[in-house]
Write an enzyme that holds these catalytic residues in place. Structure first.
Site, mmCIF file in Angstrom:
data_model
loop_
_atom_site.group_PDB
_atom_site.id
_atom_site.type_symbol
_atom_site.label_atom_id
_atom_site.label_comp_id
_atom_site.label_asym_id
_atom_site.label_seq_id
_atom_site.Cartn_x
_atom_site.Cartn_y
_atom_site.Cartn_z
ATOM 1 N N GLU A 35 0.890 -1.157 0.000
ATOM 2 C CA GLU A 35 0.000 0.000 0.000
ATOM 3 C C GLU A 35 0.929 1.208 0.000
ATOM 4 O O GLU A 35 1.847 1.275 0.824
ATOM 5 C CB GLU A 35 -0.884 0.047 1.248
ATOM 6 C CG GLU A 35 -1.849 1.228 1.176
ATOM 7 C CD GLU A 35 -2.629 1.486 2.456
ATOM 8 O OE1 GLU A 35 -2.275 0.928 3.507
ATOM 9 O OE2 GLU A 35 -3.599 2.274 2.391
ATOM 10 N N ARG A 260 5.781 -12.859 9.273
ATOM 11 C CA ARG A 260 6.610 -11.697 8.960
ATOM 12 C C ARG A 260 7.806 -11.699 9.905
ATOM 13 O O ARG A 260 7.803 -12.353 10.933
ATOM 14 C CB ARG A 260 5.805 -10.409 9.053
ATOM 15 C CG ARG A 260 5.120 -10.217 10.368
ATOM 16 C CD ARG A 260 3.955 -9.227 10.354
ATOM 17 N NE ARG A 260 4.233 -7.953 9.713
ATOM 18 C CZ ARG A 260 3.269 -7.096 9.377
ATOM 19 N NH1 ARG A 260 2.010 -7.389 9.611
ATOM 20 N NH2 ARG A 260 3.545 -5.948 8.828
ATOM 21 N N LYS A 270 5.015 -0.015 10.796
ATOM 22 C CA LYS A 270 4.903 1.282 10.151
ATOM 23 C C LYS A 270 4.570 2.370 11.179
ATOM 24 O O LYS A 270 5.091 3.468 11.141
ATOM 25 C CB LYS A 270 3.799 1.201 9.092
ATOM 26 C CG LYS A 270 4.141 1.896 7.793
ATOM 27 C CD LYS A 270 3.088 1.592 6.744
ATOM 28 C CE LYS A 270 3.614 0.622 5.694
ATOM 29 N NZ LYS A 270 2.649 0.379 4.607
#
Length: 562
Positions: A35, A260, A270
């Site tokens: 994104e 992850r 983030k």
RNA sequence: UGGGGCGUCGUCAAGUGGUAAGACACAGGGUUUUGAUCCCUGCAUUCAGAGGUUCGAGUCCUCUCGCCCCAGCCA
């Protein structure tokens, strides 16, 4: 060197099995779907490597597809940064694709879903939707709008598209099961009104599709065979499959989830990275202390070292916290082979060679790499006044200290054997200068009488060097787990993560250094010219700033600790 | 205590019923004009735990324990 991926991880096994069974006609198509709402970090590199490597290994293709279905958060600068970072990492993605390119088709799919009686316009407000959804342990309740006739749904959805409603007034929901134990299946919202300008479609749309609707259909439209994503989407897979089964789609990709990565002494979310940047705990998104790929690039990490790291850590479904030491090991591995060696003194200590001729300057030959002959040699100069590292002198050294001390003899790399005769101090007792003698018979560093000197230290000719600033980086956090004990990770920041040194003395050849080119400052570590250096475009460089990428492994430091 | 995952060396990670790979780290030793590199050697009688099936189990079954994710009109 790239690590061999012989056996392959579980995803590779699945792909191999699929190829064997001629599923998808033996084709492999993957995608990396960021994104564009932030910068890429090392965690993304794992996904990038996985997706591109699988595609490349099996003669397939990997699409770069921006998952840009939320214009409130997405920006063109992120799109640009992501593209250039992936290229820098060394992957070819052709023409980038965008979920927003499918908005028209996605809209048609939504209409199809409504016509099939599998979606409806819900007019509950946000608070009520939440109430009707139930909780983890209680089932949800059907929305009062759930049985709205198809015709009315179409009319309302069309009006949503035309911008006749405000945000939050209506949503389009998939009609699945409000009592499902999987909350994602409790009539998930698939379209919402959003009056935001989109970086690519501008003001064309007043409604935007949600991730769950967008992603699976984009995958299908692109002919993706294996849709690899992280573990938290495992719960979404039933919805991914439901959507594709409910509609007439080109194909039904297989979603496979993997864990992850986490790395100790840093953060990878983030949200946390953003906080570090916004609250100025670091200097921007490309701060070399950050695990952002732009930061790592500026710090001096090579694409090869990052790719190798991603291969070495493997792929599994186990939550992990990888040792930062492994990343650094991959880095050194690559830099050791590539980086030419030079000499630089970070904390200079002046040395006068008292028996060396007053105005003589000698040229000596130094190798650019101890093992790689083909990297050649260079000339360095020597004179009566030189600088050595402050750390390489001790007034009262322990037995195991192989460097300079009163009366001790060491080798100046590529030059002479010198002996410390006198220590000069200022009024407050600080050592300001060493007086040494040299043995003229030892030019190049070998004694004709065969005597052994245990220590070799680096140095720089005081009359033929350049001044530079050097940034020394250390881990960003003090604790291996920045959030240990539920603490705010900000409190765990390492105050010594950046040390800025001035008036470092570097060998003259470094005046031609370019950003992105790695050098080993012998006995100190790997360094590169900072790309933000204001003169980094000029040759010669008038006011150079170097970043320390990583130190050398240091057995002496380890010994001192014990 | 709803649903979905995961538990193999300090850290990653192979292992797919036949008797625990590899990497990093760590510890010793060798080479070395970088205390670097390189090269040797060592490092899980045991796979979260307990039962069970089997000639044989990390791998199959049962139970227990622990950790992670999910209640955005984010992705």
């Amino acid at each position: 060197m790239e690590a061999k991926i012989e056996k392959g991880h579980f995803i590779e096994s699945i792909i191999k099995e699929d190829i064997k069974n001629n599923k998808n006609n033996g084709k492999v198509v993957t995608r990396f779907p960021p994104e564009p709402n932030g910068y890429l970090h090392i965690g993304h590199a794992k996904s990038i490597c996985l997706n591109f490597n699988m595609a490349n290994k099996f003669n397939g293709r990997c699409n770069l597809r921006f998952d840009d279905s939320n214009p409130a958060k997405e920006k063109q600068i992120f799109i640009d940064s992501i593209k250039s970072t992936i290229n820098w990492l060394g992957f070819e993605f052709g023409t980038p694709l965008f979920a927003s390119d499918y908005f028209d088709r996605l809209y048609d799919f939504a209409v199809e879903l409504i016509k099939k009686g599998k979606a409806y316009v819900c007019s509950l407000n946000a608070g009520d939707i939440k109430k009707y959804r139930g909780t983890l342990t209680e089932p949800g309740k059907d929305s009062p709008y759930r049985e709205r006739p198809v015709k009315e749904n179409i009319k309302l959805f069309t009006r949503m598209k035309n911008g006749e409603f405000d945000e939050g007034e209506h949503t389009l929901r998939a009609k699945i099961d409000m009592k499902s134990p999987n909350i994602n299946l409790r009539d998930p919202i698939i379209y919402r009104v959003k009056k935001a300008s989109h970086p690519r479609t501008g003001d064309k749309w007043n409604i935007y599709p949600m991730y769950d609707f967008t992603h699976c259909l984009s995958d299908s439209l692109e002919g993706i065979t294996h849709s690899l994503c992280s573990l938290e989407f495992e719960d979404h897979r039933p919805l991914y499959d439901w959507t594709l089964d409910a509609l007439e789609t080109p194909c039904h990709p297989q979603q496979i989830e993997f864990a992850r990565m986490n790395i100790n002494y840093t953060v990878l979310s983030k949200r946390k990275l953003q906080k570090l940047v916004e609250e100025n705990h670091v200097n921007g998104w490309d701060d070399p202390r950050l695990p952002t790929l732009e930061g790592m690039r500026r710090r001096g990490y090579t694409p090869e070292s990052i790719r190798n790291f991603c291969n070495v850590i493997g792929v599994s479904k186990k939550g992990s916290r990888i040792d930062m030491g492994l990343l650094e090991s991959c880095l050194r591995d690559d830099l050791n082979v590539k980086a030419p060696r030079v000499m630089g003194v970070l904390k200079p200590l002046e040395v006068i060679i008292e028996n060396y001729p007053e105005n003589l300057t000698e040229e000596l030959t130094a190798r650019n790499h101890p093992q790689k002959e083909e990297m050649g040699t260079r000339k360095i100069t020597f004179s009566k006044q030189i600088y050595v590292e402050q750390d390489d002198f001790m007034e009262n050294p322990p037995k195991k200290f192989f460097r300079l001390g009163p009366g001790r003899e060491v080798r100046l790399r590529y030059a002479y054997l010198v002996t410390c005769k006198q220590v000069i101090k200022d009024e407050s007792g600080n050592i300001i200068r060493l007086i040494c003698t040299y043995d003229p018979e030892t030019r190049g560093g070998n004694a004709p009488d065969g005597r052994k000197v245990k220590g070799t230290i680096h140095w720089v000719n005081a009359n033929d060097c350049i001044d530079a600033k050097v940034n020394l980086y250390d881990r960003l956090f003090k604790d291996e787990n920045p959030e240990q004990g539920n603490r705010d990770f900000i409190e765990n920041l390492n105050p010594g993560s950046l040390k800025e040194l001035e008036l470092c003395k570097l060998e003259k050849s470094l005046i031609n250094a370019r950003p992105g080119k790695a050098y080993q400052f012998e006995r100190l570590g790997y360094f590169c010219l900072d790309s933000k250096n204001k003169d980094s475009g000029d040759t010669p460089n008038r006011d150079p700033v170097f970043n320390r990428t990583v130190t050398l492994r240091d057995a002496w430091a380890k010994m001192k600790k014990r």
